[in-house]
Design an enzyme around this catalytic site. Structure first.
Site, PDB file in Angstrom:
ATOM      1  N   ARG A 130       1.149  18.351  -4.974  1.00 54.54           N
ATOM      2  CA  ARG A 130       1.620  16.976  -4.952  1.00 54.54           C
ATOM      3  C   ARG A 130       1.063  16.217  -6.136  1.00 54.54           C
ATOM      4  O   ARG A 130       0.083  16.625  -6.766  1.00 54.54           O
ATOM      5  CB  ARG A 130       1.239  16.300  -3.642  1.00 54.54           C
ATOM      6  CG  ARG A 130      -0.243  16.139  -3.421  1.00 54.54           C
ATOM      7  CD  ARG A 130      -0.573  15.721  -1.996  1.00 54.54           C
ATOM      8  NE  ARG A 130      -0.124  14.366  -1.690  1.00 54.54           N
ATOM      9  CZ  ARG A 130       0.824  14.081  -0.781  1.00 54.54           C
ATOM     10  NH1 ARG A 130       1.407  15.020  -0.099  1.00 54.54           N
ATOM     11  NH2 ARG A 130       1.154  12.832  -0.548  1.00 54.54           N
ATOM     12  N   GLU A 148      10.872  11.023   5.072  1.00 56.15           N
ATOM     13  CA  GLU A 148      10.815  10.401   6.391  1.00 56.15           C
ATOM     14  C   GLU A 148      10.982   8.899   6.163  1.00 56.15           C
ATOM     15  O   GLU A 148      10.262   8.317   5.361  1.00 56.15           O
ATOM     16  CB  GLU A 148       9.468  10.687   7.072  1.00 56.15           C
ATOM     17  CG  GLU A 148       9.466  10.137   8.483  1.00 56.15           C
ATOM     18  CD  GLU A 148       8.137  10.312   9.219  1.00 56.15           C
ATOM     19  OE1 GLU A 148       7.220  10.945   8.683  1.00 56.15           O
ATOM     20  OE2 GLU A 148       8.044   9.775  10.335  1.00 56.15           O
ATOM     21  N   LYS A 195       2.165   6.755   1.798  1.00 57.23           N
ATOM     22  CA  LYS A 195       2.913   5.653   2.413  1.00 57.23           C
ATOM     23  C   LYS A 195       2.035   4.867   3.370  1.00 57.23           C
ATOM     24  O   LYS A 195       2.168   3.659   3.480  1.00 57.23           O
ATOM     25  CB  LYS A 195       4.130   6.205   3.151  1.00 57.23           C
ATOM     26  CG  LYS A 195       5.331   6.350   2.253  1.00 57.23           C
ATOM     27  CD  LYS A 195       6.523   6.872   3.039  1.00 57.23           C
ATOM     28  CE  LYS A 195       6.362   8.332   3.343  1.00 57.23           C
ATOM     29  NZ  LYS A 195       7.536   8.922   3.996  1.00 57.23           N
TER      30      LYS A 195
HETATM   31  P1  ATP Z   1       3.124  10.203   2.231  1.00 55.93           P
HETATM   32  O1  ATP Z   1       1.978  11.159   2.325  1.00 55.93           O
HETATM   33  O2  ATP Z   1       3.055   9.293   1.072  1.00 55.93           O
HETATM   34  O3  ATP Z   1       3.415   9.501   3.501  1.00 55.93           O
HETATM   35  P2  ATP Z   1       5.015  12.142   2.907  1.00 55.93           P
HETATM   36  O4  ATP Z   1       4.875  13.506   2.383  1.00 55.93           O
HETATM   37  O5  ATP Z   1       4.616  11.912   4.316  1.00 55.93           O
HETATM   38  O6  ATP Z   1       4.346  11.134   1.918  1.00 55.93           O
HETATM   39  P3  ATP Z   1       7.812  12.295   3.140  1.00 55.93           P
HETATM   40  O7  ATP Z   1       8.784  11.202   3.306  1.00 55.93           O
HETATM   41  O8  ATP Z   1       7.597  13.237   4.249  1.00 55.93           O
HETATM   42  O9  ATP Z   1       6.465  11.610   2.745  1.00 55.93           O
HETATM   43  O10 ATP Z   1       8.079  13.075   1.800  1.00 55.93           O
HETATM   44  C1  ATP Z   1       9.354  13.469   1.338  1.00 55.93           C
HETATM   45  C2  ATP Z   1       9.165  14.538   0.300  1.00 55.93           C
HETATM   46  O11 ATP Z   1       8.390  14.043  -0.781  1.00 55.93           O
HETATM   47  C3  ATP Z   1       8.416  15.716   0.878  1.00 55.93           C
HETATM   48  O12 ATP Z   1       9.061  16.900   0.465  1.00 55.93           O
HETATM   49  C4  ATP Z   1       7.051  15.602   0.277  1.00 55.93           C
HETATM   50  O13 ATP Z   1       6.469  16.861   0.108  1.00 55.93           O
HETATM   51  C5  ATP Z   1       7.325  14.913  -1.059  1.00 55.93           C
HETATM   52  N1  ATP Z   1       6.150  14.174  -1.512  1.00 55.93           N
HETATM   53  C6  ATP Z   1       5.482  13.210  -0.845  1.00 55.93           C
HETATM   54  N2  ATP Z   1       4.416  12.788  -1.546  1.00 55.93           N
HETATM   55  C7  ATP Z   1       4.399  13.509  -2.698  1.00 55.93           C
HETATM   56  C8  ATP Z   1       3.539  13.547  -3.844  1.00 55.93           C
HETATM   57  N3  ATP Z   1       2.478  12.756  -3.951  1.00 55.93           N
HETATM   58  N4  ATP Z   1       3.849  14.408  -4.829  1.00 55.93           N
HETATM   59  C9  ATP Z   1       4.929  15.194  -4.749  1.00 55.93           C
HETATM   60  N5  ATP Z   1       5.771  15.211  -3.704  1.00 55.93           N
HETATM   61  C10 ATP Z   1       5.515  14.386  -2.680  1.00 55.93           C
HETATM   62 MG    MG Z   2       5.500  13.234   5.780  1.00 54.70          MG
END
Ligand code: ATP
Ligand code: MG
Length: 558
Positions: free
Chosen positions: A266, A40, A276
């Site tokens: 994760r 995102e 983020k």
């Molecule tokens: P955050 O929680 O940091 O905002 P998010 O999951 O909301 O991260 P996205 O941009 O939606 O961020 O994530 C893109 C991809 O990265 C998704 O498939 C998500 O599952 C993966 N991802 C995000 N954080 C992690 C993590 N700590 N470990 C592994 N994969 C991750």
């Molecule tokens: Mg997300």
């Protein structure tokens, strides 16, 4: 250290996801595998995303498939073009290429809208007028069943009419939603008539004002997977409970393909926050200088700090992929960085806290170029010439006027080796009025050129040095963990766990002249000190890492 931190081997990686993919290929369920990385664009990528990128692009690479980059841009309130650009730069820098397969969930808004109408016509979605608060109340809890909304029985015609008027902009933000009609008594709260669309009058970075209703993650994600022909939609464990909804939507829509979702744990790391939202708070709160502050666990921060992309990929391979949540030691990443840089980084001499040395028996005005090896681990890196002269700088820490027992470096009357140069002996110590040592007087032995005495006598220390007249000046920034606590936020506010000593700025550092020409982003080893990366700002170096893990030492001392 967690037990899954095994050393990287040249064998193909193996884990439950790869087993599933291999099984699907062997059984002929797929002939080509297609994965995607779906960020995102509401912030910069961090180390957790790197794990997901390495997994998704890695799968595509290993099994001869392809991996798409898809921006999951369904929430214009928080998304910006700046983040889209930064994400593309970071994925490329990590070493991955989506080729022509760049997609946006927003590319599918028209199709998603048509599928929403399809659900309405099939009696499987309805427009709800409950406020967000009431909806929460009606949803029930893990222990209690939910209740049907009073609007759940609207006819398909009424729903279609309202949904079209939602799209046309007749209603205000938050006044109505489109919900799937599934089961308010489901044990899985995600199936209790989840919201599919909400009203949001906001400018979207790509579709601008074309829409004032936006699909949410659940409605956009699986359907985008289907449109793109994704075979294995890999995400993190918190989406496990969304999988029944993912499958329900795929089943109930005329999608062109049937993707499947798989979940892995994760990444979490010690002394780090990987979210983020929190990283944005650190930036907005001025706790760091920006998303690319070298202390940040963002890809751009790590790049600026001099951490090589290959070391990040190596780390991802070493920690592997599993279904159980664990916290990785940040020291495990550091070990990958040191392994890589120890082999690849060229050696240079730099004096961070300079102490002037005058070689009294070296002729005034004279100088010479001495041969210095670039990388003892890589013969092909060759050697360079470093200037030597009568006035030099050594590290202030390498001298003690009254050395204790285990201090073998320079002291009054002592002889040490200057790396690639000569043996020198300290003959006099010059101090200022406050008694601080300001300069050393030494003599050198011309017979020891190159660092060895023909009579075979030994010295106990070899020091790095820089010629005073030739030195380049620099500011060197030393970084430590951004968070002192191993798990920031476990006891109270994570911000209170910030390490007050995470940055130390040294000015007046003296570098061997070749370092003046180092390109921004290049990382070298300063001999005996650590790895340092030339910043985009001229004359500034960021410490990537010290040569050894000083935290482990501090910890074992207790
Ligand atoms: P955050 O929680 O940091 O905002 P998010 O999951 O909301 O991260 P996205 O941009 O939606 O961020 O994530 C893109 C991809 O990265 C998704 O498939 C998500 O599952 C993966 N991802 C995000 N954080 C992690 C993590 N700590 N470990 C592994 N994969 C991750
Ligand atoms: Mg997300």
């Amino acid at each position: 250290m967690a037990e899954n931190n095994i050393d990287a081997t040249s064998e193909a990686p193996s884990d439950f996801i790869r087993d599933i993919v291999r099984g699907d290929l062997d059984a002929g369920r797929h002939t080509d595998i297609v994965t995607r990385f779906p960020p995102e664009p509401n912030g910069y990528l961090h180390m957790g995303h790197a794990k997901s990128i390495c997994l998704n692009f890695g799968l595509a690479g290993e099994f001869g498939g392809r991996c798409h980059l898809r921006f999951d841009d369904t929430n214009p309130a928080r998304e910006e073009q700046e983040y889209i650009d930064a994400i593309m730069e970071d994925v490329r820098w990590l070493g991955f290429d989506w080729g022509t397969h760049l997609y946006y969930a927003s590319d599918n808004f028209e199709q998603l809208y048509a599928w929403a109408e399809h659900l309405i016509e099939a009696g499987k979605a309805y427009v709800d007028d409950l406020s967000a608060e009431d909806m929460r109340e009606y949803r029930g809890t893990l222990l209690t069943s939910g209740r049907d909304s009073p609007y759940r029985t609207r006819t398909a015609d009424e729903n279609l009419d309202l949904f079209r008027r939602m799209r046309a902009g007749e209603f205000g933000d938050g006044t109505r939603t489109l919900r799937a009609k599934i089961d308010m008594a489901s044990g899985n709260i995600n199936l209790r008539d989840p919201v599919l669309y909400r009203i949001l009058h906001a400018d979207h970075p790509r579709t601008h004002d074309a829409w004032c209703i936006y699909p949410n993650y659940d409605f956009a994600h699986g359907q985008s997977d289907a449109i793109e022909g994704i075979t294995h939609s890999v995400c993190t464990l918190e989406f496990e409970d969304h999988r029944p909804l993912y499958d329900w939507l795929i089943e109930n829509l005329p999608v062109p393909a049937i993707p499947h979702q798989y979940e892995f744990a994760r990444l979490n790391m010690t002394h780090t926050v990987l979210s983020k939202r929190r990283l944005m708070e650190l930036v907005d709160g001025g706790h760091v200088t920006g998303w690319d502050d070298p202390r940040m666990p963002t890809i751009s921060g790590m790049r600026r700090r001099g951490i090589p992309a290959a070391a990040i990929r190596d780390f991802a391979a070493r920690i592997g992929v599993s279904k159980s949540n664990a916290v990785q030691e940040v020291a495990a990443l550091d070990a990958c960085v040191r392994d890589y840089l120890n082999q690849r980084a060229v050696r240079r001499m730099a004096v961070l806290k300079p102490l002037k040395v005058v070689i009294e028996n070296y002729p005034e005005g004279d100088g010479e170029m001495l041969d210095a090896i670039n990388n003892p681990n890589d013969e092909s890196a060759g050697s360079r010439q470093v200037p030597f002269a009568r006035e030099l700088y050594i590290e202030a820490d390498d001298f003690m006027e009254e050395p204790p027992k285990k201090f073998f470096r320079l002291g009054p009357g002592r002889e040490v080796r200057l790396r690639y140069a000569y043996f020198i002996t300290c003959t006099d110590v010059i101090k200022d009025q406050a008694g601080n040592v300001t300069e050393l007087r030494c003599t050198y032995d011309p017979e020891t050129k190159g660092g060895n005495a023909p009579d075979g006598r030994k010295v106990k220390a070899t020091l790095h040095w820089v010629s005073a007249a030739h030195a380049a000046d620099a500011e060197v920034r030393l970084y430590d963990h951004l968070f002192a606590a191993e798990e920031p936020g476990v006891e109270g506010d994570y911000l209170s766990d910030l390490n007050p000593d995470s940055l130390e700025v040294l000015t007046g550092c003296k570098l061997e002249p070749s370092l003046a020409d180092l390109a921004p982003g290049e990382t070298v080893q300063f001999e005996r000190l650590g790895y340092f990366c030339r910043d985009a700002d001229a004359g500034v170096f960021n410490r990537t890492l010290s040569l050894r893990d000083t935290w482990a030492k501090a910890k074992s001392k207790g």
